[in-house]
Design an enzyme around this catalytic site. Structure first.
Site, PDB file in Angstrom:
ATOM      1  N   PRO A  78       0.605  -1.316   0.113  1.00 27.44           N
ATOM      2  CA  PRO A  78      -0.314   0.020  -0.237  1.00 27.44           C
ATOM      3  C   PRO A  78       1.055   0.958  -0.037  1.00 27.44           C
ATOM      4  O   PRO A  78       1.895   0.903   0.373  1.00 27.44           O
ATOM      5  CB  PRO A  78      -0.807  -0.371   1.474  1.00 27.44           C
ATOM      6  CG  PRO A  78      -0.269  -0.939   1.873  1.00 27.44           C
ATOM      7  CD  PRO A  78       0.942  -1.623   1.519  1.00 27.44           C
ATOM      8  N   GLY A  80       0.054   4.796   0.424  1.00 27.08           N
ATOM      9  CA  GLY A  80      -0.471   6.306   0.735  1.00 27.08           C
ATOM     10  C   GLY A  80      -0.824   7.735  -0.508  1.00 27.08           C
ATOM     11  O   GLY A  80       0.761   7.448  -0.835  1.00 27.08           O
ATOM     12  N   LEU A 129      -5.703  -0.948   5.825  1.00 26.37           N
ATOM     13  CA  LEU A 129      -6.335  -0.121   6.786  1.00 26.37           C
ATOM     14  C   LEU A 129      -5.393   0.356   8.461  1.00 26.37           C
ATOM     15  O   LEU A 129      -4.182  -0.170   8.541  1.00 26.37           O
ATOM     16  CB  LEU A 129      -7.586  -1.040   7.834  1.00 26.37           C
ATOM     17  CG  LEU A 129      -8.599  -0.215   8.517  1.00 26.37           C
ATOM     18  CD1 LEU A 129      -9.662   0.576   6.874  1.00 26.37           C
ATOM     19  CD2 LEU A 129      -9.553  -1.036   8.365  1.00 26.37           C
ATOM     20  N   THR A 156      -2.617  -1.667   8.737  1.00 21.46           N
ATOM     21  CA  THR A 156      -0.361  -1.370   9.330  1.00 21.46           C
ATOM     22  C   THR A 156      -0.250  -0.835  11.055  1.00 21.46           C
ATOM     23  O   THR A 156      -0.982   0.139  11.354  1.00 21.46           O
ATOM     24  CB  THR A 156       0.122   0.039   8.447  1.00 21.46           C
ATOM     25  OG1 THR A 156      -0.366  -1.427   7.198  1.00 21.46           O
ATOM     26  CG2 THR A 156       0.983   0.379   8.456  1.00 21.46           C
ATOM     27  N   SER A 233       7.797  -5.160   7.861  1.00 21.17           N
ATOM     28  CA  SER A 233       8.159  -4.183   7.005  1.00 21.17           C
ATOM     29  C   SER A 233       8.280  -3.200   8.773  1.00 21.17           C
ATOM     30  O   SER A 233       8.215  -3.165   9.693  1.00 21.17           O
ATOM     31  CB  SER A 233       6.892  -3.790   6.486  1.00 21.17           C
ATOM     32  OG  SER A 233       6.682  -2.435   6.031  1.00 21.17           O
ATOM     33  N   HIS A 235       8.022  -0.050   7.649  1.00 24.87           N
ATOM     34  CA  HIS A 235       7.239   1.558   6.559  1.00 24.87           C
ATOM     35  C   HIS A 235       8.240   2.211   5.862  1.00 24.87           C
ATOM     36  O   HIS A 235       8.680   3.360   5.519  1.00 24.87           O
ATOM     37  CB  HIS A 235       6.488   1.708   7.613  1.00 24.87           C
ATOM     38  CG  HIS A 235       5.343   2.615   7.628  1.00 24.87           C
ATOM     39  ND1 HIS A 235       3.924   2.189   8.148  1.00 24.87           N
ATOM     40  CD2 HIS A 235       5.245   3.854   6.075  1.00 24.87           C
ATOM     41  CE1 HIS A 235       3.214   2.773   7.158  1.00 24.87           C
ATOM     42  NE2 HIS A 235       3.978   3.596   6.346  1.00 24.87           N
ATOM     43  N   GLY A 267      11.026  -3.531   1.926  1.00 26.46           N
ATOM     44  CA  GLY A 267      11.736  -2.570   2.391  1.00 26.46           C
ATOM     45  C   GLY A 267      13.313  -2.430   1.773  1.00 26.46           C
ATOM     46  O   GLY A 267      14.164  -3.517   2.260  1.00 26.46           O
ATOM     47  N   GLY A 268      13.155  -1.598   0.888  1.00 28.95           N
ATOM     48  CA  GLY A 268      14.866  -1.600   0.318  1.00 28.95           C
ATOM     49  C   GLY A 268      14.916  -2.655  -1.341  1.00 28.95           C
ATOM     50  O   GLY A 268      15.539  -2.556  -1.866  1.00 28.95           O
ATOM     51  N   GLY A 289       7.922  -1.106  -2.710  1.00 33.69           N
ATOM     52  CA  GLY A 289       6.762   0.309  -2.367  1.00 33.69           C
ATOM     53  C   GLY A 289       8.018   1.438  -3.634  1.00 33.69           C
ATOM     54  O   GLY A 289       6.575   1.765  -4.296  1.00 33.69           O
TER      55      GLY A 289
END
Ligand SMILES: Cc1cc2nc3c(=O)[nH]c(=O)nc-3n(C[C@H](O)[C@H](O)[C@H](O)COP(=O)(O)O)c2cc1C
Length: 357
Positions: A78, A80, A129, A156, A233, A235, A267-268, A289
């Protein structure tokens, strides 16, 4: 269709299409950005080991999560404000997932809203969510996600409050997804607890993913609470500063979970070899991401689909060099620690970026 021949070109095009505030919002991490760099440092500190004379003729690269077939073990986490990178936002992400054949998450703080995304694609989607309301609000969101055909819910849990991203603070830049920081919505977010998890499991027969696990202890507790998938994760280094790289957290989580539920990590992850490393440690799949966002900026659905194809090619070719043909042959014996060759940073997997190609 997109004609990018390498991921390098996608990164270059994606970066060129974003203004500096949006680029900084995307690439930035919390405070000193140490966690962000450690995600790459951890990956860059592992080397892959080949097996001599393996038959690599007939590759098997696909995976399955929550009953959904994936062409390669890579999903779209996800994001945002993903609409900042390409105007179609989550609908474009879902269409790329559908075109390529993988799972996509839809962030609850991105546009368009989750029901519009579901109505405009046939992708297998997971609704992510943040807890931004009371129990009635939570239940109604889950009911609506089930009705809209989502295949699971992702809570999350690694951002109980909005973090300090100094690249944004210094410019007074507020992304759409950060605009509720400090508002009453975040009051709910900061009160999410193991009771929230228990409540969801009691009320709904719907796969639940906890995203943001980074220790064995939490992973164990999550499995005991009935969580259906563990998502390792941090983030992308955007929340807790001075944390561990996720690839460094992965071994203890895999050990704690003991195969009881799937383990996903992000992550990365930027290259096929990063994916192979995570799979060797025991991840069932990984998420991309920032690579997802940069590809969106480079050319929307087509460029994101192409980025997934290029990851598939990189996985295929490097598994071949390792003498392996089947994803299931990747294990911890195929990895050793090694010194990184470049100072790790978000784009350290792209050494040719500034070489004029
Ligand atoms: C711009 C941006 C927005 C994000 N928004 C969300 C979000 O709404 N929900 C969430 O669970 N994670 C969010 N994340 C974290 C990603 O889902 C993912 O965990 C992270 O980007 C993985 O690290 P990577 O960017 O190094 O691949 C966001 C990350 C970025 C870069």
């Amino acid at each position: 269709m997109s004609e990018f021949a390498t991921l390098h070109e996608i990164i270059k095009a994606g970066r060129a299409n974003l203004d500096k505030p949006t680029w900084d919002y995307l690439i930035g991490g919390a405070d000193t950005e140490t966690t962000l760099k450690r995600n790459r440092l951890g990956l860059d500190s592992l080397a892959l080991l080949p097996t001599a004379l393996g038959n690599v003729n007939d590759k098997q690269l696909s995976a399955r999560l929550l009953g959904v077939g994936m062409r390669i073990p890579v999903l779209l986490p996800p994001l945002g404000s993903v609409q900042l990178f390409e105007s179609g936002g989550c609908v474009s992400v879902a269409r790329a997932a559908e075109a390529f054949g993988t799972l996509a998450f839809v962030s609850s703080v991105a546009e368009p809203d989750f029901e519009t995304v579901a109505a405009n694609s046939n992708a297998s989607l997971i609704y992510q969510l943040y807890l931004m309301g009371d129990t009635g609000w939570l239940d109604s969101r889950i009911e609506r996600a089930i009705a809209a055909g989502f295949v699971g819910l992702c809570l999350t849990i690694d951002m109980p409050q909005y973090s300090r991203r100094e690249r944004d603070i210094l410019k007074a830049y507020v992304p759409a997804s950060g605009s509720q920081a400090g508002s009453e919505h975040y009051a709910f977010q900061s009160q999410a607890s193991w009771q929230t998890v228990a409540h969801i499991k009691e009320q709904f027969d719907f796969p639940l993913i906890l995203k943001g696990i980074s220790t064995a202890q939490d992973a164990k507790r999550a499995v005991e609470a009935g969580v259906d998938m563990i998502y390792v994760s941090n983030h992308g280094g955007r929340v807790l500063d001075q944390g561990r790289g996720t690839i460094d957290a992965l071994p203890e989580v895999v050990e704690a979970v003991q195969g009881r539920v799937p383990v996903v990590m992000d992550g990365g992850i930027m290259r096929g070899t990063d994916i192979l490393k995570a799979l060797c440690i025991g991840a069932d799949a990984v998420g991309i991401g920032r690579l997802q966002a940069i590809a969106m900026s480079a050319g929307g659905v087509d460029a994101l689909t192409r980025a997934l194809e290029l990851l598939e090619i990189e996985i295929d070719v490097n598994m071949g060099q390792m003498g392996l043909s089947h994803i299931s042959e990747l294990n911890a014996e195929k990895l050793v620690t090694a010194a990184p060759v470049n100072p790790p940073h978000l784009l350290s997997a792209f050494p040719l970026l500034d070489e004029g190609y």
